[in-house]
Scaffold this active site. Sequence first.
Site, mmCIF file in Angstrom:
data_model
loop_
_atom_site.group_PDB
_atom_site.id
_atom_site.type_symbol
_atom_site.label_atom_id
_atom_site.label_comp_id
_atom_site.label_asym_id
_atom_site.label_seq_id
_atom_site.Cartn_x
_atom_site.Cartn_y
_atom_site.Cartn_z
ATOM 1 N N ASN A 9 -6.768 -1.641 7.577
ATOM 2 C CA ASN A 9 -6.247 -2.965 7.947
ATOM 3 C C ASN A 9 -5.631 -2.825 9.330
ATOM 4 O O ASN A 9 -4.557 -2.248 9.487
ATOM 5 C CB ASN A 9 -5.188 -3.395 6.915
ATOM 6 N N LYS A 11 -4.439 -5.071 11.177
ATOM 7 C CA LYS A 11 -3.356 -6.039 11.437
ATOM 8 C C LYS A 11 -3.560 -6.689 12.815
ATOM 9 O O LYS A 11 -4.694 -6.869 13.243
ATOM 10 C CB LYS A 11 -1.990 -5.370 11.279
ATOM 11 N N HIS A 100 -1.556 -10.258 1.390
ATOM 12 C CA HIS A 100 -0.870 -9.084 1.954
ATOM 13 C C HIS A 100 0.624 -9.372 2.037
ATOM 14 O O HIS A 100 1.032 -10.516 2.259
ATOM 15 C CB HIS A 100 -1.431 -8.782 3.354
ATOM 16 N N GLU A 102 2.685 -8.986 4.303
ATOM 17 C CA GLU A 102 3.110 -9.676 5.535
ATOM 18 C C GLU A 102 2.792 -11.171 5.460
ATOM 19 O O GLU A 102 3.530 -11.988 6.019
ATOM 20 C CB GLU A 102 2.456 -8.991 6.746
ATOM 21 N N GLU A 172 0.578 -2.443 -2.787
ATOM 22 C CA GLU A 172 1.251 -2.045 -1.555
ATOM 23 C C GLU A 172 2.746 -2.317 -1.698
ATOM 24 O O GLU A 172 3.201 -3.447 -1.447
ATOM 25 C CB GLU A 172 0.709 -2.845 -0.366
ATOM 26 N N SER A 218 2.010 3.414 4.200
ATOM 27 C CA SER A 218 2.213 4.695 4.875
ATOM 28 C C SER A 218 1.253 5.790 4.409
ATOM 29 O O SER A 218 1.631 6.958 4.279
ATOM 30 C CB SER A 218 3.672 5.153 4.733
HETATM 31 P P1 13P Z 1 0.848 1.157 6.880
HETATM 32 O O1 13P Z 1 -0.280 2.072 6.496
HETATM 33 O O2 13P Z 1 1.027 1.026 8.354
HETATM 34 O O3 13P Z 1 2.103 1.483 6.144
HETATM 35 O O4 13P Z 1 0.404 -0.323 6.393
HETATM 36 C C1 13P Z 1 -0.055 -0.478 5.107
HETATM 37 C C2 13P Z 1 -0.641 -1.825 4.980
HETATM 38 O O5 13P Z 1 0.052 -2.826 5.040
HETATM 39 C C3 13P Z 1 -2.100 -1.912 4.813
HETATM 40 O O6 13P Z 1 -2.492 -3.204 4.457
#
Ligand code: 13P
Length: 244
Positions: A9, A11, A100, A102, A172, A218
Site C-alpha cells: 500500500n 498510500k 483502511h 486512515e 491492521e 510495520s
Molecule cells: P506501515 O507498514 O507503514 O506500518 O503501514 C501499514 C499499512 O497501513 C498498510 O496498509
Amino acid sequence: MRRKLIAGNWKMNLTALEARAMLATLRANIDKDSAALAKDRDILVAPATILIPAVSQALAGSSIALGAQNMHFEDKGAFTGEVSPAMIRPYGVTHVILGHSERRHIFGERDDLINRKVLAALKHRIVPILCVGETQEERDAGRTLEVVGRQTEAGLAGVNAEAAEKIVLADEPVWAIGTGRTATPGQAQEVHGSIREILRDRLGKEAGDKVRVLYGGSVTAENVDSLVSKPDIDGALVGGASLK
Ligand code: 13P
C-alpha cells in the site's frame, strides 16, 4: 492451502516518474522467469488513484497485480472528488483496499459506508481488501476481538459464501501502523484466528477457510517471515517498507 498475498500500500507517496522507476526494479526481481518469488505467492501494489493508469502501463505483462487504495460505491454521479469502480476497473485493477484505518480515522469512514463499498467492489468483480483493526485504547481496554469482530461483521454484511473466494481481509492494528511497533506473531494470530471463526460462522467452514487474512502494521523484510508462518496469517499489507 491458502496462497500467500503480499500487498504494498503506497498510500499518498510516489510521483508517476518515481513509481515507474520503482516498478522497473520490482519487475526485474519478481518477473524474471526463474523468480521463485512469484511462484509461491501473489504480489500486488496499490498506488494512489492518479497513478493507476501509469502503473497499469508499467505492469503490462507482469505477474504483479494492481490494486486501488479506495473508491466510491456508486458507478457515477454527483460525488465531487470521488472515483468509481467502473472508472478504475478498465485499468486492470483487480483489488481495492477498503476501510483502511486512515480512511476510518482521518476521513471518518464508518462501517456502513465501507460495507457499501465492499458490495460495490464485488459487483464490479474487484476483490475488496477489507481492513479492520483496533486502536491502542481499545486494545488496552481488552476490546480488540470485539472491535475487530464488529468491523468484520459490518464490513461483510450481505456477502455470501460464493463471494468468499473473492474477498480478502486485512487485520491492521491502528497502533502498529507506521509506528515500528509490529504486533507479535502470537498477538496477530489470536486476532486472525478470531476473524477466521467469524468467517466460518458467516460463510460456512469451506468458504471461510478460503478467505485470506493479511496482517498489516510495520511489516518489514525482517519480521514478515515470522508473521506469515502463523496458520491464519495469509500474507501482509505493507506500507512504508513497500516503498523501499
Ligand atoms: P506501515 O507498514 O507503514 O506500518 O503501514 C501499514 C499499512 O497501513 C498498510 O496498509
